[in-house]
Design a protein around this motif. Sequence first.
Motif, PDB file in Angstrom:
ATOM      1  N   ASN A  68       0.807  -1.218   0.000  1.00  0.00           N
ATOM      2  CA  ASN A  68       0.000   0.000   0.000  1.00  0.00           C
ATOM      3  C   ASN A  68       0.841   1.269   0.000  1.00  0.00           C
ATOM      4  O   ASN A  68       0.336   2.351   0.329  1.00  0.00           O
ATOM      5  N   LEU A  71      -0.596   3.967  -2.340  1.00  0.00           N
ATOM      6  CA  LEU A  71      -1.856   4.494  -1.831  1.00  0.00           C
ATOM      7  C   LEU A  71      -1.627   5.372  -0.615  1.00  0.00           C
ATOM      8  O   LEU A  71      -2.190   6.473  -0.506  1.00  0.00           O
ATOM      9  N   ASN A  72      -0.798   4.904   0.313  1.00  0.00           N
ATOM     10  CA  ASN A  72      -0.520   5.680   1.520  1.00  0.00           C
ATOM     11  C   ASN A  72       0.208   6.979   1.212  1.00  0.00           C
ATOM     12  O   ASN A  72       0.075   7.968   1.938  1.00  0.00           O
ATOM     13  N   LYS A  74       0.144   8.621  -1.987  1.00  0.00           N
ATOM     14  CA  LYS A  74      -0.583   9.480  -2.914  1.00  0.00           C
ATOM     15  C   LYS A  74      -1.926   9.971  -2.381  1.00  0.00           C
ATOM     16  O   LYS A  74      -2.325  11.106  -2.641  1.00  0.00           O
ATOM     17  N   TYR A  75      -2.637   9.100  -1.662  1.00  0.00           N
ATOM     18  CA  TYR A  75      -4.013   9.457  -1.318  1.00  0.00           C
ATOM     19  C   TYR A  75      -4.121  10.682  -0.415  1.00  0.00           C
ATOM     20  O   TYR A  75      -5.001  11.533  -0.637  1.00  0.00           O
ATOM     21  N   TYR A  78      -3.743  13.502  -2.626  1.00  0.00           N
ATOM     22  CA  TYR A  78      -4.900  13.588  -3.517  1.00  0.00           C
ATOM     23  C   TYR A  78      -6.088  14.259  -2.822  1.00  0.00           C
ATOM     24  O   TYR A  78      -6.767  15.111  -3.412  1.00  0.00           O
ATOM     25  N   THR A  79      -6.356  13.890  -1.588  1.00  0.00           N
ATOM     26  CA  THR A  79      -7.496  14.487  -0.886  1.00  0.00           C
ATOM     27  C   THR A  79      -7.292  15.992  -0.679  1.00  0.00           C
ATOM     28  O   THR A  79      -8.236  16.780  -0.842  1.00  0.00           O
ATOM     29  N   HIS A  82      -7.848  17.629  -3.983  1.00  0.00           N
ATOM     30  CA  HIS A  82      -9.270  17.604  -4.298  1.00  0.00           C
ATOM     31  C   HIS A  82     -10.002  18.735  -3.575  1.00  0.00           C
ATOM     32  O   HIS A  82     -10.886  19.385  -4.154  1.00  0.00           O
ATOM     33  N   ASN A 145      -5.866   4.465 -11.512  1.00  0.00           N
ATOM     34  CA  ASN A 145      -5.622   4.326 -10.084  1.00  0.00           C
ATOM     35  C   ASN A 145      -5.590   5.719  -9.464  1.00  0.00           C
ATOM     36  O   ASN A 145      -5.934   6.702 -10.119  1.00  0.00           O
ATOM     37  N   VAL A 146      -5.182   5.809  -8.220  1.00  0.00           N
ATOM     38  CA  VAL A 146      -5.208   7.093  -7.522  1.00  0.00           C
ATOM     39  C   VAL A 146      -4.313   8.122  -8.209  1.00  0.00           C
ATOM     40  O   VAL A 146      -4.638   9.312  -8.264  1.00  0.00           O
ATOM     41  N   GLU A 147      -3.207   7.681  -8.766  1.00  0.00           N
ATOM     42  CA  GLU A 147      -2.298   8.621  -9.426  1.00  0.00           C
ATOM     43  C   GLU A 147      -2.959   9.276 -10.630  1.00  0.00           C
ATOM     44  O   GLU A 147      -2.779  10.477 -10.871  1.00  0.00           O
TER      45      GLU A 147
END
Length: 548
Positions: A68, A71-72, A74-75, A78-79, A82, A145-147
């Motif tokens: 992960n 995810l750990n 980038k997310y 990302y938030t 956003h 994906n998240v990226e």
Amino acid sequence: MEEATLLLSRSIVSDKTKTDSADMGHSPAQTYQFTVLMVVIHTVFLILFGLYVTFDEKYAMPNATDDNTMLNTKYPNYTDTHVMIFVGFGFLMTFLKRSTTLSFRYGFSAVSINMLLACVTIEWGILCRGFLTEHFAETGKITLNVEQLLEADFAAAVILISMGVMLGKLSPIQGDSGTKRRVSAIDSILISEIQTCNNYFQYVIMVLIETPAAIAAEHLVEEVFKSFLIFPSQINDVGDSIVVHVFGAYFGIACSLAFAKKKQRGHEYDGSIYHTDIFAMIGALFLWVSWPSFNAATAEPAEAHHRTIDTWNGSISSAIINTLLSLVGCTITTFLTSQLFEPHSPVHIHQFPFQKRFNMVHIANSTLAGGVAIGTCANVVLDPILSLALGSFSGVISVLGYIYLTPFLSARLGMHDTCGVHNLHGMPGVLAGLFSAVMAVAYPKERFGPSLSSIYPAMANDGQTESGQALMQLAGLGTVLGCSLIAGAVTGVLLRAPFLNQVRDEEYFADGDYFHTPDDYDFTTRIAERIKHVSVLEDEHKTKMTMA
């Protein structure tokens, strides 16, 4: 007060008479232009997503890897990004008012059209960027994906920056020609003729053109430059100050110049009032707090996020820290420069001739210029003093731009920049590009250690020199700037085309033609428009206010 009531009562009779005759017809094609356009666009996007877009098997499927790390990493960024897109940009653009006193008339458009354009751009950006990837060339599929979601938000930022230049001048929807608005209790007292125009959805047209143009320019300077035979290179632009802020700002400026009309400049509704500036400040604070994540979001590899300093215990995030320091320095110099150079208003210069004052336009906008200025080099700067100094300088030039450059460009070139995007994104973005060329030669490549291969790949793998990399940084800046000006000018000319009906002069910077509005929208505006003078008389015993 009696005089104001009498004037208002007299005008009501006239307004009612006008309304009774304002029931003109309109064709279905005029009424449903926005509906047809958005149905076609969204249907096409649905088909393209169904044919070409799949989840990333490594990171976004049930059998995905248990690692992960991405995810750990980038997310969280990302938030934050956003929030910047949907809250920060949206509320930053709510500063517009309609009348000189009471009314707040472009808030619906600023927040909601910001949201719609961001969503359209996210869809369109995923597709445009995906079609240019090597993976699509090899497999015919776009992986998601998240990226990819993060990169789609960056594409949306480009559009929203350009929207800031064109704010209030493009139509968010076609109008219903001559139709009467919903009658409410207050409307029955204060009602007037509504003569809306039949407008195509100009903002969406801008999105459809600008998104592929911006992504193509980014692909050119970050990927195509790699294939240069003499100087193979790839620009470093970790915070996307060049490909997002420079492109978005100068696309919008070129579009505005090509679209310019004399009545846009000095329009009575182009400005702010007390509570609209407070709403704009909410957006500014969300942007300010989240900007370090925006600049660090694409930093690779992990060392660029968390650069280890041997003399410190643990690791620090250089991109985040550099951005924060730049924002801090920028904020301080913004306050200093604003009160030092802001001219006195005609009212205050007689009452307080020696008192300096802040301008909230500067506080809500120029305080963010440091995030733009450091963006390109957020993962490169190794000395905190440089980040502070760069941010401090960006605050000064941004404020001076608002005070001196914007009026000059308006008077000499006829340029109208609603939000002052040139001062917040344009000049600081160019400064970021120039500073990146300096930083390419400022440090010996050995200081970057294993991160060199991701920050300056050509220097690590192809024998590129520091000076060669600096030239490529300047070439990237010039290329993006040129592409944005050309694409923006073409778009502005297209938006002026005769077959695209334009916003009425009296409805610039206003929501009335495009939204169901609450009762107080018309109530406050109609009262304010009929009050020509307000005077306040004070003595020791009473305070009296008269309106006429």
